[in-house]
Design an enzyme around this catalytic site. Structure first.
Site, PDB file in Angstrom:
ATOM      1  CD  GLU A 143      46.313  41.387  42.445  1.00  0.00           C
ATOM      2  OE1 GLU A 143      45.933  42.529  42.738  1.00  0.00           O
ATOM      3  OE2 GLU A 143      46.796  40.588  43.274  1.00  0.00           O
ATOM      4  CG  ASP A 178      44.496  45.824  42.699  1.00  0.00           C
ATOM      5  OD1 ASP A 178      44.370  47.047  42.501  1.00  0.00           O
ATOM      6  OD2 ASP A 178      44.858  45.334  43.780  1.00  0.00           O
ATOM      7  CD  GLN A 206      42.611  42.512  45.668  1.00  0.00           C
ATOM      8  OE1 GLN A 206      43.611  42.591  44.947  1.00  0.00           O
ATOM      9  NE2 GLN A 206      42.599  41.809  46.777  1.00  0.00           N
ATOM     10  CD  GLU A 246      45.536  44.011  47.969  1.00  0.00           C
ATOM     11  OE1 GLU A 246      46.092  42.972  48.358  1.00  0.00           O
ATOM     12  OE2 GLU A 246      45.437  44.310  46.760  1.00  0.00           O
TER      13      GLU A 246
END
Length: 270
Positions: A143, A178, A206, A246
């Site tokens: 990530e 993300d 995310q 998240e």
């Protein structure tokens, strides 16, 4: 329609961890993710998943000494044995929980370190982890994280992450995209989705509102539009991953803070 997973490290903090599974299921979530399971027995977590009809879709491998500020050790020379032991533990939990994905945090780049050596160590560790995970049919995720939230984090950009995937060459090594971090570092999020989702190299998405990391209907990103983009690209490309929620509830000090901020999800599920 995108499939949403509740991140139990950030959501439902008004409950003890093992009680968050029931709370997520009551609110309509079908899957969960979180940072780390290792403080609880795998059998106890598996029981909560089964009791509430939830899928475990993601968690992180051990990150080193989290309380001391470490945020992964995969890029750190000299920590290879610790990395391998931690990832092996993560695989044991993944097997017990039926979890198909493990996120490996890159770690912080030490001041003055040779980045070429960090990169070599990082990619070597990822190749080893992906090979081991492939034996049980699991994916390893990396990530890119912004350096405002985690100063000094080694991996920050989507193109750099995809470059790692290409160089390592393991088909089960994928990017955890993300959109919160992506917006802070790069912006142009819709085009990033259109570029990277069809490649088959994105294993998980995310979300969180920018800039405060609250609910996705708060802040500068138009998630209603981005969800439509994900739907469109998924239909065209066959992407079937999950979207992890998240974020930190904006009403965190109030009872039922997570549930009261899920109007965006209710609209999406209609």
């Amino acid at each position: 329609m995108p499939r949403f997973a509740a991140n139990l490290s950030m959501l439902y903090n008004e409950h003890d961890f093992l009680d968050r599974f029931a709370a997520a299921a009551r609110d309509g979530f079908k899957a969960v993710e979180y940072l780390f399971p290792y403080a609880w027995g795998a059998a106890d977590i598996a029981r909560r998943l089964a009791d509430h009809g939830l899928q475990q879709v993601l968690f992180n491998a051990p990150p080193g000494n989290w309380d001391a500020g470490e945020r992964g050790i995969a890029c750190l020379p000299g920590r290879e044995a610790e990395f391998r032991a931690g990832f092996s533990q993560a695989l044991e939990y993944a097997q017990a929980l039926g979890c198909p994905r493990i996120h490996v945090m890159a770690g912080l780049a030490p001041a003055g370190a040779d980045r070429a050596m960090l990169q070599k160590t990082y990619e070597s560790n990822l190749a080893w982890a992906a090979d081991l995970a492939a034996k049980s049919g699991r994916d390893v995720l990396i990530e890119p994280i912004n350096t405002r939230d985690i100063p000094g984090f080694f991996l920050n950009r989507q193109d750099d992450a995809h470059g790692v995937i290409t160089r390592v060459g393991s088909t089960n090594l994928k990017v955890q995209m993300d959109l919160y971090h992506c917006q802070i570092v790069e912006g142009d999020v819709a085009m990033k989705i259109r570029k990277w989702l069809p490649t088959g190299q994105v294993g998980h998405i995310q979300i969180a509102g920018v800039p405060m990391r609250h609910e996705p209907d708060l802040g500068e990103l138009n998630y209603a539009y981005l969800f439509d983009v994900i739907d469109e690209v998924s239909t065209q490309s066959g992407w079937t991953g999950w979207i992890g929620c998240e974020y930190r509830p904006s009403r965190a000090a109030q009872p039922g803070a997570t549930s009261s901020g899920l109007g965006w999800l209710a609209q999406r599920l209609q």
